[in-house]
Design a protein around this motif. Structure first.
Motif, PDB file in Angstrom:
ATOM      1  N   LEU A  65       0.824  -1.211   0.000  1.00  0.00           N
ATOM      2  CA  LEU A  65       0.000   0.000   0.000  1.00  0.00           C
ATOM      3  C   LEU A  65       0.859   1.263   0.000  1.00  0.00           C
ATOM      4  CD1 LEU A  65      -2.860  -0.876   2.497  1.00  0.00           C
ATOM      5  CD2 LEU A  65      -3.143   0.109   0.263  1.00  0.00           C
ATOM      6  N   VAL A  66       1.846   1.283   0.897  1.00  0.00           N
ATOM      7  CA  VAL A  66       2.714   2.454   1.001  1.00  0.00           C
ATOM      8  C   VAL A  66       3.462   2.671  -0.320  1.00  0.00           C
ATOM      9  CG1 VAL A  66       4.714   3.428   2.205  1.00  0.00           C
ATOM     10  CG2 VAL A  66       2.965   2.207   3.490  1.00  0.00           C
ATOM     11  N   GLY A  67       4.006   1.578  -0.863  1.00  0.00           N
ATOM     12  CA  GLY A  67       4.730   1.676  -2.127  1.00  0.00           C
ATOM     13  C   GLY A  67       3.837   2.182  -3.242  1.00  0.00           C
ATOM     14  N   ASN A  68       2.629   1.655  -3.303  1.00  0.00           N
ATOM     15  CA  ASN A  68       1.695   2.083  -4.351  1.00  0.00           C
ATOM     16  C   ASN A  68       1.326   3.553  -4.207  1.00  0.00           C
ATOM     17  OD1 ASN A  68       1.557  -0.395  -5.566  1.00  0.00           O
ATOM     18  ND2 ASN A  68      -0.317  -1.036  -4.520  1.00  0.00           N
ATOM     19  N   PHE A  69       1.107   3.982  -2.954  1.00  0.00           N
ATOM     20  CA  PHE A  69       0.682   5.361  -2.719  1.00  0.00           C
ATOM     21  C   PHE A  69       1.738   6.348  -3.222  1.00  0.00           C
ATOM     22  CE2 PHE A  69       0.863   9.119   0.065  1.00  0.00           C
ATOM     23  CZ  PHE A  69      -0.357   9.687  -0.263  1.00  0.00           C
ATOM     24  N   PHE A  70       2.983   6.151  -2.802  1.00  0.00           N
ATOM     25  CA  PHE A  70       4.031   7.076  -3.245  1.00  0.00           C
ATOM     26  C   PHE A  70       4.342   6.898  -4.724  1.00  0.00           C
ATOM     27  CE2 PHE A  70       4.981   7.048   1.390  1.00  0.00           C
ATOM     28  CZ  PHE A  70       4.799   8.405   1.599  1.00  0.00           C
ATOM     29  N   VAL A 100      -6.735   5.928 -13.148  1.00  0.00           N
ATOM     30  CA  VAL A 100      -7.362   4.711 -12.631  1.00  0.00           C
ATOM     31  C   VAL A 100      -7.017   4.502 -11.157  1.00  0.00           C
ATOM     32  CG1 VAL A 100      -7.349   2.194 -12.790  1.00  0.00           C
ATOM     33  CG2 VAL A 100      -7.464   3.580 -14.880  1.00  0.00           C
ATOM     34  N   ASN A 101      -5.725   4.614 -10.840  1.00  0.00           N
ATOM     35  CA  ASN A 101      -5.304   4.297  -9.472  1.00  0.00           C
ATOM     36  C   ASN A 101      -5.766   5.332  -8.443  1.00  0.00           C
ATOM     37  OD1 ASN A 101      -4.133   1.917 -10.200  1.00  0.00           O
ATOM     38  ND2 ASN A 101      -2.062   2.739 -10.360  1.00  0.00           N
ATOM     39  N   SER A 102      -5.855   6.600  -8.867  1.00  0.00           N
ATOM     40  CA  SER A 102      -6.291   7.624  -7.913  1.00  0.00           C
ATOM     41  C   SER A 102      -7.769   7.488  -7.601  1.00  0.00           C
ATOM     42  CB  SER A 102      -6.025   9.023  -8.466  1.00  0.00           C
ATOM     43  OG  SER A 102      -4.673   9.155  -8.803  1.00  0.00           O
ATOM     44  N   THR A 103      -8.527   6.890  -8.521  1.00  0.00           N
ATOM     45  CA  THR A 103      -9.971   6.752  -8.311  1.00  0.00           C
ATOM     46  C   THR A 103     -10.334   5.350  -7.854  1.00  0.00           C
ATOM     47  OG1 THR A 103     -10.174   6.310 -10.669  1.00  0.00           O
ATOM     48  CG2 THR A 103     -10.587   8.566  -9.938  1.00  0.00           C
ATOM     49  N   ILE A 104     -10.349   4.420  -8.807  1.00  0.00           N
ATOM     50  CA  ILE A 104     -10.708   3.044  -8.461  1.00  0.00           C
ATOM     51  C   ILE A 104      -9.704   2.473  -7.465  1.00  0.00           C
ATOM     52  CG2 ILE A 104     -11.291   0.770  -9.391  1.00  0.00           C
ATOM     53  CD1 ILE A 104     -11.523   2.101 -12.143  1.00  0.00           C
ATOM     54  N   GLY A 105      -8.451   2.892  -7.600  1.00  0.00           N
ATOM     55  CA  GLY A 105      -7.397   2.384  -6.710  1.00  0.00           C
ATOM     56  C   GLY A 105      -7.343   3.108  -5.368  1.00  0.00           C
ATOM     57  N   ILE A 106      -8.384   3.867  -5.057  1.00  0.00           N
ATOM     58  CA  ILE A 106      -8.502   4.562  -3.757  1.00  0.00           C
ATOM     59  C   ILE A 106      -7.237   5.358  -3.419  1.00  0.00           C
ATOM     60  CG2 ILE A 106      -9.307   4.364  -1.369  1.00  0.00           C
ATOM     61  CD1 ILE A 106     -10.306   1.577  -2.019  1.00  0.00           C
ATOM     62  N   GLY A 107      -7.104   6.480  -4.109  1.00  0.00           N
ATOM     63  CA  GLY A 107      -6.003   7.394  -3.797  1.00  0.00           C
ATOM     64  C   GLY A 107      -4.623   6.785  -4.033  1.00  0.00           C
ATOM     65  N   ALA A 109      -3.696   3.669  -3.461  1.00  0.00           N
ATOM     66  CA  ALA A 109      -3.323   2.587  -2.550  1.00  0.00           C
ATOM     67  C   ALA A 109      -3.233   1.237  -3.268  1.00  0.00           C
ATOM     68  CB  ALA A 109      -4.316   2.501  -1.399  1.00  0.00           C
ATOM     69  N   PHE A 110      -4.074   1.085  -4.297  1.00  0.00           N
ATOM     70  CA  PHE A 110      -4.060  -0.181  -5.026  1.00  0.00           C
ATOM     71  C   PHE A 110      -3.672   0.064  -6.485  1.00  0.00           C
ATOM     72  CE2 PHE A 110      -6.976  -0.578  -1.497  1.00  0.00           C
ATOM     73  CZ  PHE A 110      -6.520  -1.742  -0.897  1.00  0.00           C
ATOM     74  N   ASP A 111      -2.786  -0.760  -6.981  1.00  0.00           N
ATOM     75  CA  ASP A 111      -2.339  -0.600  -8.362  1.00  0.00           C
ATOM     76  C   ASP A 111      -3.279  -1.387  -9.282  1.00  0.00           C
ATOM     77  OD1 ASP A 111      -1.016  -0.089 -10.670  1.00  0.00           O
ATOM     78  OD2 ASP A 111       0.930  -0.865 -10.024  1.00  0.00           O
TER      79      ASP A 111
ATOM     80  N   ARG B 132      15.931 -11.352 -21.667  1.00  0.00           N
ATOM     81  CA  ARG B 132      15.453 -10.406 -20.652  1.00  0.00           C
ATOM     82  C   ARG B 132      14.351 -11.025 -19.801  1.00  0.00           C
ATOM     83  NH1 ARG B 132      17.844  -5.800 -22.284  1.00  0.00           N
ATOM     84  NH2 ARG B 132      18.224  -5.577 -24.513  1.00  0.00           N
ATOM     85  N   THR B 133      14.508 -10.865 -18.501  1.00  0.00           N
ATOM     86  CA  THR B 133      13.452 -11.301 -17.595  1.00  0.00           C
ATOM     87  C   THR B 133      13.168 -10.161 -16.618  1.00  0.00           C
ATOM     88  OG1 THR B 133      14.795 -12.225 -15.797  1.00  0.00           O
ATOM     89  CG2 THR B 133      14.427 -13.631 -17.694  1.00  0.00           C
ATOM     90  N   GLU B 134      12.076 -10.302 -15.898  1.00  0.00           N
ATOM     91  CA  GLU B 134      11.723  -9.289 -14.913  1.00  0.00           C
ATOM     92  C   GLU B 134      11.345  -9.970 -13.617  1.00  0.00           C
ATOM     93  OE1 GLU B 134       9.804  -5.390 -17.054  1.00  0.00           O
ATOM     94  OE2 GLU B 134       8.485  -6.749 -15.969  1.00  0.00           O
ATOM     95  N   VAL B 135      11.890  -9.491 -12.523  1.00  0.00           N
ATOM     96  CA  VAL B 135      11.504 -10.010 -11.228  1.00  0.00           C
ATOM     97  C   VAL B 135      10.397  -9.113 -10.696  1.00  0.00           C
ATOM     98  CG1 VAL B 135      12.279 -10.621  -8.921  1.00  0.00           C
ATOM     99  CG2 VAL B 135      13.845 -10.838 -10.861  1.00  0.00           C
ATOM    100  N   VAL B 136       9.221  -9.690 -10.555  1.00  0.00           N
ATOM    101  CA  VAL B 136       8.058  -8.904 -10.167  1.00  0.00           C
ATOM    102  C   VAL B 136       7.809  -9.077  -8.685  1.00  0.00           C
ATOM    103  CG1 VAL B 136       5.601  -8.531 -10.551  1.00  0.00           C
ATOM    104  CG2 VAL B 136       7.074  -9.239 -12.445  1.00  0.00           C
ATOM    105  N   GLN B 137       7.716  -7.955  -7.983  1.00  0.00           N
ATOM    106  CA  GLN B 137       7.372  -8.016  -6.564  1.00  0.00           C
ATOM    107  C   GLN B 137       6.277  -7.004  -6.287  1.00  0.00           C
ATOM    108  OE1 GLN B 137      11.087  -7.472  -4.616  1.00  0.00           O
ATOM    109  NE2 GLN B 137      11.846  -6.082  -6.175  1.00  0.00           N
ATOM    110  N   PRO B 138       5.278  -7.432  -5.489  1.00  0.00           N
ATOM    111  CA  PRO B 138       4.146  -6.557  -5.246  1.00  0.00           C
ATOM    112  C   PRO B 138       4.587  -5.250  -4.591  1.00  0.00           C
ATOM    113  CG  PRO B 138       3.872  -8.697  -4.131  1.00  0.00           C
ATOM    114  CD  PRO B 138       5.185  -8.707  -4.786  1.00  0.00           C
ATOM    115  N   GLY B 139       4.000  -4.130  -5.052  1.00  0.00           N
ATOM    116  CA  GLY B 139       4.259  -2.859  -4.399  1.00  0.00           C
ATOM    117  C   GLY B 139       5.484  -2.123  -4.864  1.00  0.00           C
ATOM    118  N   SER B 140       6.318  -2.765  -5.693  1.00  0.00           N
ATOM    119  CA  SER B 140       7.436  -1.996  -6.220  1.00  0.00           C
ATOM    120  C   SER B 140       7.618  -2.305  -7.699  1.00  0.00           C
ATOM    121  CB  SER B 140       8.712  -2.268  -5.442  1.00  0.00           C
ATOM    122  OG  SER B 140       8.816  -3.625  -5.136  1.00  0.00           O
TER     123      SER B 140
END
Lengths: 237, 204
Positions: A65-70, A100-107, A109-111, B132-140
């Motif tokens: 969530l934090v990562g998505n927000f920033f 999309v993310n600012s609306t459906i993704g709630i500010g 928070a969700f990508d 080429r590959t990509e390492v996918v991690q949630p949130g980053s």
């Protein structure tokens, strides 16, 4: 915030004024940089445990969530930079992500946009300048923000103060400061896994980080599609 | 007709075992990566930072697909040609130990990541290729992980690993060059072997 730009510029001028005996042409101010590196390593004695604490306490969904927000805050600036680099398609996709993310993704928070196939890009003004042909210039290592080439230092100032960064623009100072601190700790926490690798791989941590940073930025300017490097010497086998 | 055809195919494979095993470079990268990840996903020791166990895994599963002499030559750069065959051998051994440790260490920080394989076009007759590959991690943002491969005889071998645009091999070039300038090839060998001994002894 103007003050910090000026301070940065002043230090840069001061650094360019002193004659250092450096042996790497990319790093003419190695003496100054190593001193700043030492300062940061000192600060990290405090910052790292905080980041480790955050990493340990915050469950993965919270970190996401934090990562998505920033990340969402930066996506708009990525869109602008993609446009400046003539990549209209990517710019449109990034603008779509913010929408999309600012609306459906709630500010942010969700990508949600990523699920919809709008991949995240990462562009900044330093990369745009690089794309426009501005060379790296001497390498610098700054307190707090770490490695930047001269070009990327200016790019960073534009990113952070002159143009964008909504967090720095907040009028509510306590809120601004807590957001800045959270972002900083989150960023530091995301670098924790590389610490051990660098610690063991590097003969000299300062050198290793410098060379890795320069390679990484070059790759970013080419959007990861670096021209395939054919070994300079065919006898190198 | 059909049985004859299949027999013919079977015969072909028997006659040409080498080419039967020959995997396209992208298929090879995928297979080795998935093999390794399957083990890491189930191994709590590796996930909790047991480097030695990760090293064993890398030595068994990954090493055969790497061309370490080529990697070492790339890291050393122009000075490689000044080295004697014996020095080249020692350099390669020491650099291999260091690289395997680095690569294994990276595995110990595995957490829920998945690897996405980017489509790659391999032109006919091409002898070097980047997969080429990509390492996918949630949130980053996904981390790009590329492998440079070279065709060797019947198979392909990796000669460079590039993480987020940073080559694990050429990142050493300036450091190695400086060491050779200061203390010669033997000095570089000593520097590498001291480092490896230090790491093996468990002290940083």
């Amino acid at each position: 915030m103007r003050v910090s730009c000026l301070a940065c510029a002043a230090v840069m001028l001061a650094a360019s004024g002193c004659a250092t005996t450096a042996n790497n042409p990319k790093d003419p101010f190695e003496g100054f940089n190593r001193a700043m590196f030492a300062v940061n390593e000192g600060l990290d004695v405090v910052v790292k445990p905080v980041a480790q604490g955050y990493d340990y306490v915050a469950p993965l969904p919270v970190k996401v969530l934090v990562g998505n927000f920033f990340g969402n805050l930066l996506d708009a600036w990525t869109a602008v930079n993609n446009l400046l680099q003539g990549k209209g398609g990517q710019a449109a996709s990034d603008a779509g992500r913010v929408l999309v993310n600012s609306t459906i993704g709630i500010g942010g928070a969700f990508d949600v946009a990523a699920e919809m196939g709008l991949a995240k890009h990462s562009e900044d003004f330093g990369q745009t300048l690089g794309k426009w042909g501005v060379p790296d210039g001497p390498y610098f290592y700054w307190p707090l923000i770490g490695p930047r080439t001269t070009r990327d230092t200016f790019g960073w100032m534009v990113d952070t103060f002159l143009f964008y960064d909504p967090v720095w623009r907040l009028d509510d100072i306590p809120l601004r400061n807590s957001l800045l601190a959270t972002r900083y700790i989150h960023l530091r926490a995301s670098l924790l896994p590389t610490d051990k690798v660098v610690a063991e791989a590097a003969f000299d941590k300062y050198d290793y980080i410098r060379d890795a940073y320069l390679q990484h930025r070059r790759s970013e300017i080419f959007d990861g599609e670096l021209p395939h490097e054919v070994p300079e010497d065919q006898s190198l086998r | 007709m059909k049985p004859i055809l299949s027999m013919l195919f079977a015969l072909l494979f028997v006659l040409a075992p080498a080419s039967a095993q020959e995997l396209a470079p992208d298929a090879m990268v995928r297979q080795v990566t998935e093999d390794v990840l399957t083990v890491v996903r189930q191994d709590k020791d590796i996930q909790s930072g047991n480097t030695q166990k990760a090293i064993d895994l890398v030595e068994a599963k990954v090493l055969p697909y790497f061309n370490f002499q080529r990697m070492t030559a790339l890291a050393v750069g122009r000075d490689w040609n000044k080295a004697t065959p014996e020095q080249k051998k020692l350099l390669t051994e020491e650099f291999r130990t260091l690289l395997v440790r680095t690569y294994s260490n990276a595995l110990t920080s595995y957490k829920n990541q998945t690897v996405v394989y980017k489509p790659s076009k391999i032109p006919e007759g091409e002898t070097t290729v980047v997969i080429r590959t990509e390492v996918v991690q949630p949130g980053s943002k996904p981390v790009q992980l590329d492998y440079s491969l070279e065709k060797q005889g019947h198979g392909w071998k990796v000669y460079d690993v590039i993480v987020a645009g940073v080559s694990l091999v050429t990142n050493y070039r300036d450091t190695f060059k400086q060491e050779v300038n200061n203390t010669g090839i033997d000095g570089l060998i000593t520097m590498l072997s001291n480092r490896n001994k230090q790491l093996a002894a468990g002290k940083k």
